[in-house]
Design an enzyme around this catalytic site. Structure first.
Site, PDB file in Angstrom:
ATOM      1  CG  ASN A   1      -4.843   5.003   0.926  1.00 23.52           C
ATOM      2  OD1 ASN A   1      -5.711   4.287   1.405  1.00 23.52           O
ATOM      3  ND2 ASN A   1      -3.561   4.820   1.185  1.00 23.52           N
TER       4      ASN A   1
ATOM      5  CD  GLU B   1      -5.965   0.339   0.327  1.00 25.10           C
ATOM      6  OE1 GLU B   1      -6.073   1.067   1.341  1.00 25.10           O
ATOM      7  OE2 GLU B   1      -5.258  -0.681   0.284  1.00 25.10           O
TER       8      GLU B   1
ATOM      9  CG  ASP C   1      -8.708   1.888   3.543  1.00 20.42           C
ATOM     10  OD1 ASP C   1      -8.439   0.999   4.354  1.00 20.42           O
ATOM     11  OD2 ASP C   1      -7.913   2.779   3.216  1.00 20.42           O
TER      12      ASP C   1
ATOM     13  CD  GLU D   1      -6.912  -1.221   6.921  1.00 22.11           C
ATOM     14  OE1 GLU D   1      -6.192  -0.595   6.156  1.00 22.11           O
ATOM     15  OE2 GLU D   1      -7.917  -0.733   7.474  1.00 22.11           O
TER      16      GLU D   1
ATOM     17  CD  GLU E   1      -2.769   1.287   2.464  1.00 21.85           C
ATOM     18  OE1 GLU E   1      -2.829   0.306   3.225  1.00 21.85           O
ATOM     19  OE2 GLU E   1      -3.486   2.302   2.580  1.00 21.85           O
TER      20      GLU E   1
HETATM   21  P1  C2E Z   1      -5.101   3.819   5.894  1.00 17.83           P
HETATM   22  O1  C2E Z   1      -5.328   3.862   4.420  1.00 17.83           O
HETATM   23  O2  C2E Z   1      -6.073   3.031   6.701  1.00 17.83           O
HETATM   24  O3  C2E Z   1      -3.611   3.297   6.093  1.00 17.83           O
HETATM   25  C1  C2E Z   1      -3.214   2.479   7.152  1.00 17.83           C
HETATM   26  C2  C2E Z   1      -2.624   3.295   8.285  1.00 17.83           C
HETATM   27  O4  C2E Z   1      -2.407   2.432   9.384  1.00 17.83           O
HETATM   28  C3  C2E Z   1      -1.276   3.896   7.940  1.00 17.83           C
HETATM   29  O5  C2E Z   1      -1.148   5.096   8.665  1.00 17.83           O
HETATM   30  C4  C2E Z   1      -0.306   2.856   8.512  1.00 17.83           C
HETATM   31  O6  C2E Z   1       0.965   3.385   8.810  1.00 17.83           O
HETATM   32  C5  C2E Z   1      -1.045   2.473   9.762  1.00 17.83           C
HETATM   33  N1  C2E Z   1      -0.697   1.120  10.193  1.00 17.83           N
HETATM   34  C6  C2E Z   1      -0.293   0.079   9.445  1.00 17.83           C
HETATM   35  N2  C2E Z   1      -0.077  -1.014  10.190  1.00 17.83           N
HETATM   36  C7  C2E Z   1      -0.372  -0.666  11.459  1.00 17.83           C
HETATM   37  C8  C2E Z   1      -0.322  -1.385  12.714  1.00 17.83           C
HETATM   38  O7  C2E Z   1       0.021  -2.574  12.801  1.00 17.83           O
HETATM   39  N3  C2E Z   1      -0.710  -0.692  13.820  1.00 17.83           N
HETATM   40  C9  C2E Z   1      -1.091   0.623  13.766  1.00 17.83           C
HETATM   41  N4  C2E Z   1      -1.418   1.219  14.905  1.00 17.83           N
HETATM   42  N5  C2E Z   1      -1.133   1.317  12.595  1.00 17.83           N
HETATM   43  C10 C2E Z   1      -0.779   0.683  11.469  1.00 17.83           C
HETATM   44  P2  C2E Z   1      -0.613   6.425   7.958  1.00 17.83           P
HETATM   45  O8  C2E Z   1       0.473   6.122   6.987  1.00 17.83           O
HETATM   46  O9  C2E Z   1      -0.346   7.409   9.064  1.00 17.83           O
HETATM   47  O10 C2E Z   1      -1.863   6.884   7.114  1.00 17.83           O
HETATM   48  C11 C2E Z   1      -3.039   7.299   7.748  1.00 17.83           C
HETATM   49  C12 C2E Z   1      -4.147   7.495   6.754  1.00 17.83           C
HETATM   50  O11 C2E Z   1      -3.870   8.600   5.892  1.00 17.83           O
HETATM   51  C13 C2E Z   1      -4.332   6.297   5.824  1.00 17.83           C
HETATM   52  O12 C2E Z   1      -5.077   5.309   6.493  1.00 17.83           O
HETATM   53  C14 C2E Z   1      -5.088   6.946   4.684  1.00 17.83           C
HETATM   54  O13 C2E Z   1      -6.451   7.066   4.996  1.00 17.83           O
HETATM   55  C15 C2E Z   1      -4.482   8.345   4.659  1.00 17.83           C
HETATM   56  N6  C2E Z   1      -3.479   8.407   3.583  1.00 17.83           N
HETATM   57  C16 C2E Z   1      -2.185   8.042   3.591  1.00 17.83           C
HETATM   58  N7  C2E Z   1      -1.607   8.269   2.392  1.00 17.83           N
HETATM   59  C17 C2E Z   1      -2.595   8.769   1.594  1.00 17.83           C
HETATM   60  C18 C2E Z   1      -2.652   9.193   0.234  1.00 17.83           C
HETATM   61  O14 C2E Z   1      -1.668   9.137  -0.526  1.00 17.83           O
HETATM   62  N8  C2E Z   1      -3.853   9.663  -0.241  1.00 17.83           N
HETATM   63  C19 C2E Z   1      -4.966   9.707   0.547  1.00 17.83           C
HETATM   64  N9  C2E Z   1      -6.107  10.152   0.002  1.00 17.83           N
HETATM   65  N10 C2E Z   1      -4.962   9.309   1.833  1.00 17.83           N
HETATM   66  C20 C2E Z   1      -3.784   8.850   2.342  1.00 17.83           C
HETATM   67 CA    CA Z   2      -5.742   2.510   2.889  1.00 14.65          CA
HETATM   68 CA    CA Z   3      -7.431   1.397   6.467  1.00 16.06          CA
END
Ligand code: C2E
Ligand code: CA
Ligand code: CA
Length: 424
Positions: free
Chosen positions: A254, A286, A316, A373, A198
């Site tokens: 995403n 997603e 998602d 997830e 991802e």
């Molecule tokens: P998401 O799409 O649900 O991505 C998963 C988030 O959970 C990611 O946070 C990831 O680092 C975190 N994660 C993964 N494994 C674990 C785990 O085992 N435990 C915990 N506590 N967390 C875990 P991240 O990278 O901070 O991203 C947060 C959200 O920001 C993403 O949730 C997504 O909704 C958004 N996002 C990130 N990149 C993009 C992007 O390029 N475009 C858009 N539109 N949204 C984005």
């Molecule tokens: Ca996602």
């Molecule tokens: Ca997610």
């Protein structure tokens, strides 16, 4: 693999792999505990494991004064205290610059999990909880999770300076190429195959360091800059994918609702993917339930046209929104990603387990790939396997990584590439 030895959230657990002592020695930790004996005991345990910069407080107001004065990497709080209780304190503390929270309490685990979930809903990073009376191993296990949970961008708020996220700063950062694609692996739970990665956005801020999406995604969505970010990240991912080896590794991106409202999106994405010689079937888009909030018809048309061109779609954060089911019904999804709140309650809540079983069965009945997830420990993984969940993502396997880290991670996979830790 980096996080094989992550501790489980139960009390009888093997000692965890501790982050190296530089990390612990550099961390600033705040401990709020009203009982002086307990405070001394936990302070001694934290120091035993190498925590160098520890501040303590006996009541919520003193702790808040510390938070107002400086950033902290980790805040550990008791729940039952006279005056301001731990729940009120934690809600107030979530507004300050804190890397992660942990709870120490004699309350039953279900109560601590409820507090953790509430904090996570406010966007706070929660490391876990310590049940009183705690063992030295349990403190070590909690600190062991710092490495995995305190992602590099959260690990040193001390280095973080104030930064702007107004539209013109964000536009400047986009123009300057400051956003970077990070990759988090998705793995098959039966044999540990790497199924895909991802793409997660990170901002390499010249002063503030590496910033997580909470600092910029919603501002970009409000200002229609999100499309540009999405295309930049996909471009990076498509170029990076050429070095991931011969086995096909899918890319999940995403998509914000705004991007899906653009009628030119299907042809633009197809052209980008073809220019890199990849099939659109290798790209999964997603969407969360917010996708349909503003212009459902436009989004439906765009998504259907993308599906006709071969792109895959994942729903998602499934299970937490009010309209996850409605979204599932209205668009042709290939994959269901079950929100991590269900995984994190799996070991302590029969209800969460029952719901997980139902969601896995639902996805399978609909012929979809199902991904859990946020899998953080082997016990969660074992339970997901026993439920029949086919795939997962989470810190247990790998945190999001930059291209270099991903290449090292792929190179470290045993051949054939089963990356699962031992099942016993
Ligand atoms: P998401 O799409 O649900 O991505 C998963 C988030 O959970 C990611 O946070 C990831 O680092 C975190 N994660 C993964 N494994 C674990 C785990 O085992 N435990 C915990 N506590 N967390 C875990 P991240 O990278 O901070 O991203 C947060 C959200 O920001 C993403 O949730 C997504 O909704 C958004 N996002 C990130 N990149 C993009 C992007 O390029 N475009 C858009 N539109 N949204 C984005
Ligand atoms: Ca996602
Ligand atoms: Ca997610």
């Amino acid at each position: 693999m980096q996080s094989h030895s992550l501790p489980q959230r139960r009390s009888a657990q093997p000692p965890a792999a501790l982050p190296d002592c530089h990390v612990l020695a550099a961390m600033r930790v705040l401990l709020l505990e009203d009982d002086p004996a307990q405070r001394d005991l936990l302070s001694a345990a934290l120091r035993h494991f190498g925590v160098g910069d520890l501040m303590t407080a006996g009541d919520g107001w003193t702790a808040l004064a510390h938070l107002a004065a400086m950033p902290f990497d980790l805040v550990i709080s008791d729940l039952r205290m006279p005056g301001m209780d731990g729940i009120e304190f934690l809600h107030r503390a979530a507004g300050f610059d804190v890397g992660a929270f942990a709870i120490v309490s004699a309350a039953e685990p279900a109560i601590m999990s409820a507090v953790e979930n509430a904090l996570a809903e406010h966007g706070a990073l929660v490391l876990g909880h310590l049940s009183k009376p705690f063992s030295l191993d349990a403190v070590g296990a909690l600190l062991g999770r710092c490495d995995a949970v305190l992602a590099p961008e959260r690990r040193s708020p001390l280095a973080k300076l104030a930064f702007q996220s107004d539209p013109s700063t964000l536009q400047g950062a986009l123009n300057a190429g400051q956003f970077e694609a990070y990759y988090q692996p998705k793995v098959a739970l039966d044999d540990g195959r790497l199924l895909g990665v991802e793409v997660l956005a990170r901002w390499n801020h010249p002063d503030a360091g590496l910033l997580a999406p909470t600092h910029f995604i919603s501002a970009m969505e409000d200002n229609a800059l999100i499309d540009q970010l999405t295309f930049q990240l996909l471009d990076q991912a498509l170029a990076d994918a050429a070095r991931w080896g011969d086995a096909p590794i899918d890319i999940a991106l995403n998509l914000a609702p705004h991007t899906l409202e653009d009628p030119h999106l299907p042809d633009r994405l197809l052209a980008m993917v073809r220019a890199h010689g990849l099939a659109p079937e290798r790209i999964t888009l997603e969407l969360t339930e917010t996708a349909m909030a503003r212009h459902p018809q436009r989004v439906r048309d765009c998504a259907t046209r993308l599906r006709l061109r071969g792109f895959h779609f994942a729903i998602d954060d499934f299970g937490i929104g009010y309209s996850s089911m409605a979204l599932l019904l209205s668009l042709p999804f290939n994959e269901l990603k079950i929100d991590r709140s269900f995984v994190s309650s799996l070991l302590t809540s029969v209800k969460a387990r029952t719901m997980m079983e139902a969601m896995v069965a639902l996805g399978k009945r609909l012929g979809m790939q199902v991904v859990a997830e946020g899998v953080e420990c082997p016990a969660e993984m074992r339970m997901l396997r026993s439920i029949g969940c086919p795939a997962a993502q989470g810190y247990l396997f790998a945190a999001p990584m930059a291209q270099d880290g991903l290449l090292r991670w792929i190179a470290s996979l045993p051949m054939p590439s089963s990356i699962l830790p031992p099942t016993h």
